[in-house]
Scaffold this active site. Structure first.
Site, PDB file in Angstrom:
ATOM      1  N   HIS A 102       0.629  -1.264   0.021  1.00 51.41           N
ATOM      2  CA  HIS A 102      -0.108  -0.048   0.044  1.00 51.41           C
ATOM      3  C   HIS A 102       0.889   1.430   0.050  1.00 51.41           C
ATOM      4  CE1 HIS A 102      -4.499   1.509   1.305  1.00 51.41           C
ATOM      5  NE2 HIS A 102      -4.513   1.878   0.206  1.00 51.41           N
ATOM      6  N   ASP A 129      -8.934  -0.166   4.004  1.00 49.36           N
ATOM      7  CA  ASP A 129      -8.558  -0.769   4.988  1.00 49.36           C
ATOM      8  C   ASP A 129      -8.860  -1.152   6.474  1.00 49.36           C
ATOM      9  OD1 ASP A 129      -5.668  -0.755   5.689  1.00 49.36           O
ATOM     10  OD2 ASP A 129      -4.394   0.985   4.437  1.00 49.36           O
ATOM     11  N   HIS A 131      -6.270  -0.129   8.005  1.00 49.69           N
ATOM     12  CA  HIS A 131      -5.440  -0.182   9.189  1.00 49.69           C
ATOM     13  C   HIS A 131      -5.556   1.694   8.030  1.00 49.69           C
ATOM     14  CE1 HIS A 131      -3.474  -3.424   8.595  1.00 49.69           C
ATOM     15  NE2 HIS A 131      -3.197  -3.875   9.731  1.00 49.69           N
ATOM     16  N   ASP A 133      -3.005   4.339   8.268  1.00 50.63           N
ATOM     17  CA  ASP A 133      -1.778   3.847   7.936  1.00 50.63           C
ATOM     18  C   ASP A 133      -1.601   5.559   7.319  1.00 50.63           C
ATOM     19  OD1 ASP A 133      -1.517   1.138   6.951  1.00 50.63           O
ATOM     20  OD2 ASP A 133      -2.258   1.971   4.398  1.00 50.63           O
ATOM     21  N   HIS A 146       4.109   0.840   3.856  1.00 49.89           N
ATOM     22  CA  HIS A 146       3.053   0.793   3.832  1.00 49.89           C
ATOM     23  C   HIS A 146       2.398   1.157   4.858  1.00 49.89           C
ATOM     24  CE1 HIS A 146       2.379  -3.616   5.556  1.00 49.89           C
ATOM     25  NE2 HIS A 146       2.601  -2.360   5.994  1.00 49.89           N
ATOM     26  N   ASP A 232      -7.532  -2.328  -0.162  1.00 48.69           N
ATOM     27  CA  ASP A 232      -6.085  -2.742   0.478  1.00 48.69           C
ATOM     28  C   ASP A 232      -7.371  -4.528   0.775  1.00 48.69           C
ATOM     29  OD1 ASP A 232      -4.350  -3.978   2.035  1.00 48.69           O
ATOM     30  OD2 ASP A 232      -3.604  -2.481   3.087  1.00 48.69           O
ATOM     31  N   ASP A 234      -6.466  -6.360   3.079  1.00 45.24           N
ATOM     32  CA  ASP A 234      -7.279  -6.722   4.699  1.00 45.24           C
ATOM     33  C   ASP A 234      -8.159  -6.128   4.889  1.00 45.24           C
ATOM     34  OD1 ASP A 234      -5.811  -3.502   5.264  1.00 45.24           O
ATOM     35  OD2 ASP A 234      -4.444  -4.609   5.535  1.00 45.24           O
ATOM     36  N   GLU A 277      -2.320  -4.855  -1.582  1.00 43.22           N
ATOM     37  CA  GLU A 277      -1.179  -6.134  -0.733  1.00 43.22           C
ATOM     38  C   GLU A 277      -2.560  -6.980  -0.965  1.00 43.22           C
ATOM     39  OE1 GLU A 277       0.405  -5.662   1.871  1.00 43.22           O
ATOM     40  OE2 GLU A 277       0.406  -2.714   2.194  1.00 43.22           O
TER      41      GLU A 277
END
Length: 308
Positions: A102, A129, A131, A133, A146, A232, A234, A277
């Site tokens: 990412h 996402d 996260h 980030d 990332h 992403d 995840d 990802e």
């Protein structure tokens, strides 16, 4: 409901895991191709060209230096992404970046932000996402870039990344909406609150429902808006998307993910896309890439809607 029309699409792969903490995201572009991404979009009647993979430095797999792992390599890959996305946008095409990790969103979103400034468009970034980030070299536990792209885009980070597109900051915090967040480092949590990042985390989604959360995240879009989706994998629950480097339990499920994509499609404003990802080394078969392709089809108008 009238189907939105889409500009011609240019897909390019960015086979690197230079910003990640685990190896394998470099295989993501090929995993997505094997899962039939190009064929799926062609099947929706979209003009698609696969530009192949960008070139960049190998992952040296070193420890952090000055709070960042592989900064020179991260900059080189992001510069390649910036240039590739800029070319496609200038030709009126939609860049679809196949990551890779990412960190590459620094280059893709900096290109889109420049395009919006040049064309008088309003940028909206939907960040899907687990996260936020929004880490920095001072607070990162790992030094993995990332975990830093949103901060870098908002002007917080090393100059080679914050200044990548020639405009600092590349974006404003107010241009981001983050959906599916459920893993934020303690210092990072304080930072996102200080800067007022608009976050629809999993508790909020559980409380109000995915439909209401996405409606709020998409509120205010109009014909002058360029919508960039940074997806992403995840963000998805690891029970359905195991092939990713930083899985976090409690992610969005299949039905919620389809709803997000269909609601984005309904706006007709999608202008650019990251798919990042996907880590085939950690996957079961190619299930995560196949699910990503299924969801991207919905992003491009494949609807389960049975009622008017």
């Amino acid at each position: 409901m009238q189907q939105p029309s889409y500009p011609p699409v240019s897909i390019f792969g960015v086979p690197t895991d230079v910003g990640a903490g685990r190896r394998g995201a470099s295989m993501g572009p090929e995993g997505l191709r094997v899962a039939g991404l190009v064929e799926a979009l062609l099947g929706r009647g979209i003009d698609v060209v696969d530009r192949g993979d960008l070139k960049g430095p190998k992952n040296p797999w070193l420890g952090p230096a000055g709070g960042y792992r592989h900064l020179d390599e991260v900059v080189a890959w992001n510069r390649a992404v910036l240039e590739a996305s800029t070319v496609e946008l200038a030709q009126g095409r939609m860049p679809v970046m196949l990551g890779g990790d990412h960190c590459l969103a620094i280059g893709s979103i900096a290109a889109v932000a420049n395009h919006c400034r040049a064309t008088g468009k309003t940028l909206r970034v939907l960040w899907l996402d687990a996260h936020t980030d929004f880490n920095t070299s001072q607070i990162t536990p790992s030094g993995n870039v990332h975990g830093m792209p949103v901060a870098c885009l908002c002007g917080i980070g090393p100059e080679p990344l914050t200044g990548l597109g020639g405009h600092v900051p590349a974006t404003r915090v107010s241009e981001f909406r983050q959906i599916g967040i459920r893993s934020v480092d303690p210092d990072e949590k304080r930072l996102v609150k200080t800067h007022g990042l608009d976050i629809y985390d999993m508790r909020y989604i559980d409380e109000v429902g995915m439909r209401a959360a996405v409606q709020q995240a998409l509120d205010g879009l109009d014909e002058t808006t360029h919508l960039h989706v940074s997806f992403d994998v995840d963000v998805l629950d690891p029970t359905i998307a195991p092939g990713t480097g930083t899985p976090v339990p409690g992610g969005i499920n299949y039905r919620e993910a389809q709803l997000v994509m269909e609601m984005i499609a309904d706006t007709g404003r999608l202008g650019s896309l990251d798919i990042v990802e996907v880590n085939t080394a950690l996957d079961h078969g190619n299930a995560t890439a196949e699910l990503a392709v299924d969801l991207v089809e919905s992003l491009f108008g494949k609807s389960t809607l049975m009622r008017d």
